[in-house]
Design an enzyme around this catalytic site. Structure first.
Site, PDB file in Angstrom:
ATOM      1  CE  LYS A 133      21.723 -17.582 -38.563  1.00  0.00           C
ATOM      2  NZ  LYS A 133      22.804 -17.329 -37.584  1.00  0.00           N
ATOM      3  CB  SER A 187      24.506 -17.223 -33.384  1.00  0.00           C
ATOM      4  OG  SER A 187      24.435 -15.900 -32.922  1.00  0.00           O
ATOM      5  CB  SER A 244      21.277 -14.976 -34.853  1.00  0.00           C
ATOM      6  OG  SER A 244      22.391 -15.632 -35.473  1.00  0.00           O
TER       7      SER A 244
END
Length: 491
Positions: free
Chosen positions: A76, A175, A151
């Site tokens: 990420k 998330s 997210s």
């Protein structure tokens, strides 16, 4: 090889059926082909990946194996990676090349994993749909007109579409678990403090925690085992013995009841109104499967769970307003080209560099921390946080794990909630309380909704119960095939 599990990839590499360079190239070419449609990656590091793959092949040739040696993965874009862009999906950091690696990145490098690149995300990890990214929204591989969740939507979409077999994520209010549910994969957020936050760009420091994505609980166990460990550079890192979560996955004999003796609590608050009918049907069927594996279920209560969202959206923005104050155009981040004085530089740089959702949360956070409102909002939210944690503690005296839906609905359409942020915040109603309590949580595939979209079941355990969570999900996945289903692009 595209749809192989980590165990199968490990076996193929060890037997020299494929080299690490060949495996990395296979996934890199797949990213080139599919990422223009999915937008799951912000940065693809082909040269770095091939160099790491060559080093992995040398390790394997020297007999220096390991669970992740030569295995491709994605990070990420909130984790700092030396020499590679780390943008947090924001214009504010669009040109930031990190001079160092996050602790998680270091650990996975040492384990021999091959980083393919950095995945898209909601800007500064603020969002539940992956639509707030400055680089554009990520598309759900199951339906390109639906959100992948956020997210960590880029990481979830990448694993679901098999652009990478595993990926890292972060979970502040769901998330990892929410996008795992929306994309039909497995995701785990461990106990707060188990994974170091060093080099993980902060959103809300008391809630942020690194997590793992994989197609299965077993894949997540292998990845999480390499990510955890004490880090003296992180004051919230917990000093405790490392665990091999994959070893804890118990083998079961045919016809056996591998979960006999396991008690699963079902919070009555999670099964009240608000859950879509297709989600309820899939969750009920999954719980029946757990009972068939030997588990028993009992009703428990989390009476303050309904207060998790208002508490979270005071605490998280308050911490975000503090953490993001460093991005001012002077010390870090985007600098406006045209400004008058220093105050004007600050104002214009932040106005240009931050997106709408980030600005909204900074404003809310600044407000609740301001004089006259700190006691009324922030301190009250912290008291609610304590009550929520105590509810979990009481419930877990009656059961070993807690189960329920990960999300109240399946993935919604892109843009559907763009004008209603509060409705989007409510999509995390089942996940946020887990972060407030600092507990570990896992989401695994549990079926599909009326429109063919994935549905996730959430499991929550006591502190440091990651092994128990992973084993329960693993036993479920040994008896079902939801985790083996792939979207059309990964067929």
């Amino acid at each position: 090889m595209i749809n192989a599990s980590l165990t199968e990839l490990r076996r193929a590499l060890d037997r020299r059926q494929i080299s690490s360079i060949e495996l990395a190239t296979l996934f890199l070419d797949r990213i080139d082909a599919l990422n223009p449609q999915l937008n799951a990656f912000i940065t693809v590091d082909r040269d770095g990946a091939l160099a790491a793959a060559r080093a992995a092949d040398a390790r394997l040739a020297a007999g220096q194996g390991g669970a992740l040696v030569g295995i491709p993965l994605a990070h990420k874009d909130v984790f700092c990676t030396e020499g590679v862009l780390t943008t947090c999906a924001s214009k504010m950091l669009a040109n930031f090349v990190s001079p160092y690696d996050a602790h998680v990145v270091n650990l996975l490098k040492a384990a021999g994993a091959v980083n393919l690149g950095k995945t898209n995300m909601d800007e500064f990890a603020m969002g539940s749909s992956n639509e707030s990214s400055w680089y554009g929204p990520v598309k759900n591989p199951w339906h390109p007109e639906r959100v992948p969740g956020g997210s960590s939507g880029g990481s979830a979409a990448a694993v679901a579409a098999r652009l990478a077999p595993i990926a890292t994520g972060t979970d502040t209010g769901g998330s990892v678990r929410q996008p795992a549910a929306f994309c039909g994969i497995t995701g785990i957020k461990p106990t707060y403090g188990t994974v170091s936050r060093y080099g993980m760009i902060a959103y809300a420091s008391s809630l942020d925690q690194g997590g793992a994505f994989g197609a299965s609980a077993e894949d997540c166990a292998l990845l999480l085992s390499a990510m955890t460990g004490f880090d003296e550079r992180d004051s919230t890192s917990l000093e405790r013995p490392a665990e091999d979560y994959a070893v804890a996955l118990a083998a079961s004999a045919p016809g056996a009841k591998p979960l006999a003796g396991l008690t699963i609590g079902l919070p009555r608050e999670f099964f009240a109104e608000g859950m879509a009918d297709d989600v309820r049907a899939a969750v009920d069927a999954a719980l029946d499967a757990y009972r068939a594996l030997g588990a028993t279920t009992v009703e428990v209560s989390l009476p303050n769970a309904k207060l998790a969202i208002p508490a979270y959206y005071v605490i998280a923005p308050a911490e975000c307003s503090s953490n993001l104050s460093r991005f001012d155009g002077v010390r870090y981040g985007h600098r406006a080209a045209d400004y008058g004085d220093l105050a004007d530089l600050y104002s214009k740089s932040r106005a240009e560099g931050f997106g709408a959702e980030v600005k909204r949360r900074i404003l809310v956070g600044t407000y609740v921390l301001s004089h006259g409102y700190y006691d009324a909002y922030y301190l009250q939210a912290q008291r609610l946080r304590r009550l929520i944690a105590e509810d979990f503690r009481a419930a877990l005296t009656q059961c070993d794990l807690i189960a329920g839906p990960t999300t109240p609905t399946t993935a919604w359409a892109l843009g559907q909630m763009a004008d209603d942020p509060v409705q989007m915040y409510l999509s995390d109603i089942y996940t946020i309380a887990v972060n407030l309590a600092g507990l570990p949580g896992l989401s695994h595939p549990a079926g599909f909704g009326a429109e063919g979209l994935p549905i996730g079941l959430q499991l929550v355990g006591d502190y440091f119960a990651e092994a128990r969570l992973l084993n329960a999900a693993h036993q479920y996945q040994q008896a079902t095939d939801w985790h083996l289903r792939r979207p059309a692009c990964a067929a």
